[in-house]
Design a protein around this motif. Structure first.
Motif, PDB file in Angstrom:
ATOM      1  N   THR A  51       7.656   0.824  -4.525  1.00 47.63           N
ATOM      2  CA  THR A  51       7.589   1.249  -2.785  1.00 47.63           C
ATOM      3  C   THR A  51       8.111   0.024  -2.175  1.00 47.63           C
ATOM      4  O   THR A  51       8.656   0.311  -1.194  1.00 47.63           O
ATOM      5  CB  THR A  51       6.451   1.418  -2.916  1.00 47.63           C
ATOM      6  N   VAL A  55      10.227   0.569   1.370  1.00 47.98           N
ATOM      7  CA  VAL A  55       9.637   1.072   2.711  1.00 47.98           C
ATOM      8  C   VAL A  55      10.171  -0.390   3.813  1.00 47.98           C
ATOM      9  O   VAL A  55      10.397   0.289   4.754  1.00 47.98           O
ATOM     10  CB  VAL A  55       7.793   0.264   3.137  1.00 47.98           C
ATOM     11  N   THR A  60       7.985   4.292   7.001  1.00 47.41           N
ATOM     12  CA  THR A  60       7.178   5.369   6.321  1.00 47.41           C
ATOM     13  C   THR A  60       7.886   5.897   5.805  1.00 47.41           C
ATOM     14  O   THR A  60       6.645   7.705   5.472  1.00 47.41           O
ATOM     15  CB  THR A  60       6.107   5.008   7.129  1.00 47.41           C
ATOM     16  N   LYS A  61       9.110   6.765   6.182  1.00 44.08           N
ATOM     17  CA  LYS A  61       9.896   7.664   6.261  1.00 44.08           C
ATOM     18  C   LYS A  61       9.446   8.383   4.807  1.00 44.08           C
ATOM     19  O   LYS A  61      10.849   9.282   4.411  1.00 44.08           O
ATOM     20  CB  LYS A  61      10.939   8.046   7.306  1.00 44.08           C
ATOM     21  N   THR A  64       7.628   9.880  -1.449  1.00 43.39           N
ATOM     22  CA  THR A  64       7.680  10.513  -2.426  1.00 43.39           C
ATOM     23  C   THR A  64       8.381  10.228  -3.754  1.00 43.39           C
ATOM     24  O   THR A  64       8.300   9.797  -4.842  1.00 43.39           O
ATOM     25  CB  THR A  64       6.111  11.600  -2.994  1.00 43.39           C
ATOM     26  N   GLU A  84      -2.875   9.650  -1.475  1.00 40.77           N
ATOM     27  CA  GLU A  84      -1.959   9.814  -0.698  1.00 40.77           C
ATOM     28  C   GLU A  84      -0.919   8.979  -0.436  1.00 40.77           C
ATOM     29  O   GLU A  84      -0.971   7.755  -0.589  1.00 40.77           O
ATOM     30  CB  GLU A  84      -2.366  10.246   0.303  1.00 40.77           C
ATOM     31  N   LYS A  85      -0.126   9.322   0.135  1.00 41.88           N
ATOM     32  CA  LYS A  85       1.684   8.517  -0.397  1.00 41.88           C
ATOM     33  C   LYS A  85       1.451   6.948   1.296  1.00 41.88           C
ATOM     34  O   LYS A  85       1.485   5.834   1.200  1.00 41.88           O
ATOM     35  CB  LYS A  85       3.042   9.004   0.567  1.00 41.88           C
ATOM     36  N   GLU A  86       0.920   7.150   1.948  1.00 41.57           N
ATOM     37  CA  GLU A  86      -0.200   6.656   3.263  1.00 41.57           C
ATOM     38  C   GLU A  86      -0.624   5.231   2.701  1.00 41.57           C
ATOM     39  O   GLU A  86      -0.508   4.390   2.824  1.00 41.57           O
ATOM     40  CB  GLU A  86      -0.920   7.302   4.418  1.00 41.57           C
ATOM     41  N   SER A  87      -2.270   5.673   1.458  1.00 40.76           N
ATOM     42  CA  SER A  87      -2.527   4.363   0.726  1.00 40.76           C
ATOM     43  C   SER A  87      -1.498   3.866  -0.498  1.00 40.76           C
ATOM     44  O   SER A  87      -1.820   2.291  -0.572  1.00 40.76           O
ATOM     45  CB  SER A  87      -3.422   5.119  -0.214  1.00 40.76           C
ATOM     46  N   ILE A  89       1.656   3.480   0.401  1.00 38.99           N
ATOM     47  CA  ILE A  89       2.434   2.021   1.285  1.00 38.99           C
ATOM     48  C   ILE A  89       1.751   1.383   2.076  1.00 38.99           C
ATOM     49  O   ILE A  89       1.784   0.698   2.289  1.00 38.99           O
ATOM     50  CB  ILE A  89       3.582   3.205   2.877  1.00 38.99           C
ATOM     51  N   GLN A  90       0.650   1.403   2.216  1.00 33.46           N
ATOM     52  CA  GLN A  90      -0.478   0.587   2.825  1.00 33.46           C
ATOM     53  C   GLN A  90      -0.933  -0.576   1.895  1.00 33.46           C
ATOM     54  O   GLN A  90      -0.831  -1.246   2.208  1.00 33.46           O
ATOM     55  CB  GLN A  90      -1.672   1.076   3.463  1.00 33.46           C
ATOM     56  N   ASP A 148      -4.874  -0.311  10.692  1.00 32.36           N
ATOM     57  CA  ASP A 148      -5.390   0.092   9.899  1.00 32.36           C
ATOM     58  C   ASP A 148      -5.845  -1.148   8.602  1.00 32.36           C
ATOM     59  O   ASP A 148      -5.932  -0.780   7.307  1.00 32.36           O
ATOM     60  CB  ASP A 148      -5.428   1.428   8.475  1.00 32.36           C
TER      61      ASP A 148
END
Length: 224
Positions: A51, A55, A60-61, A64, A84-87, A89-90, A148
């Motif tokens: 990932t 990134v 963030t676009k 998956t 989810e995808k956001e987690s 990415i983080q 976050d």
């Protein structure tokens, strides 16, 4: 980006290795093209590694589908590891900001090398990490860590001190040949690396590790 940013923030890490170098199979992929089963933590690490380069390119676009293709897995595999995808990415951003790989690399630099060689090696390591992290932040359009991702200021100071100590270790064998105390020489080197690598300062023409070390050791005047 403000010039007061800590050098461990545009500080690194060594970027997690690309999961699919040209001609190589992504981690966990069988010769048949299917991903072989991996323990959960190994699959998690492989997804994070796949990932991060995406990134850095898409922000963030990133989708998956792109991540799954890079990792050599089905999209559903991602959601069996991350909610989810956001987690995901983080976690990839956290991996990019982790200073531990940089510290390990700095501490492996051979102190028996000639002074110039060991400093060029160390400067290149810190410069490469800073460049990767700053470029990542630019893609994410951030000037500080994402909200976050909690920033432990004490941990940042500890990391800065550890980087300083690593540079002091590399300068120590030549202490008697320096006009400055090794602690101050180490600080000057870090400042040169930060200012010489930051894209806002260099206008697309960053200093090389060799140039940075030459300025530190030789200055700019001709020597007779």
């Amino acid at each position: 980006m403000a010039s007061t940013t800590s050098d461990t923030w545009p500080a690194a890490s060594t970027q997690p290795p690309s999961p699919a170098a040209a001609g190589d199979e992504p981690p966990g992929r069988r010769g048949s093209g299917r991903a072989r089963p991996l323990p959960r933590e190994e699959r998690r690490a492989a997804l994070i590694a796949a990932t991060l380069p995406l990134v850095a390119k898409h922000g963030t676009k990133v989708t998956t589908r792109q991540i799954a293709k890079a990792a050599g897995v089905a999209e559903g595999t991602i959601f069996r590891v991350f909610p989810e995808k956001e987690s995901l990415i983080q976690e990839a951003i956290r991996a990019a900001l982790d200073p531990a790989p940089l510290l390990d690399d700095l501490n492996r630099v051979d102190v028996t090398l000639p002074l110039r060689d060991r400093l060029i090696r160390a400067a290149g390591l810190l410069q490469n990490r800073m460049t990767r992290v700053v470029n990542l932040l630019i893609v994410l359009r951030l000037q500080q860590p994402p909200q976050d991702i909690a920033v432990d200021r004490a941990a940042v100071r500890t990391t800065n001190n550890q980087i300083q100590e690593a540079f002091v270790r590399l300068l120590e064998p030549d202490r008697e040949h320096l006009r400055y105390p090794v602690e101050e020489a180490a600080r000057l080197l870090r400042l040169l690396i930060f200012s010489g690598a930051h894209p806002m300062n260099t206008e697309g023409n960053p200093l090389t590790a060799e140039q940075i070390v030459s300025v530190l050791l030789d200055g700019v005047r001709r020597h007779h």
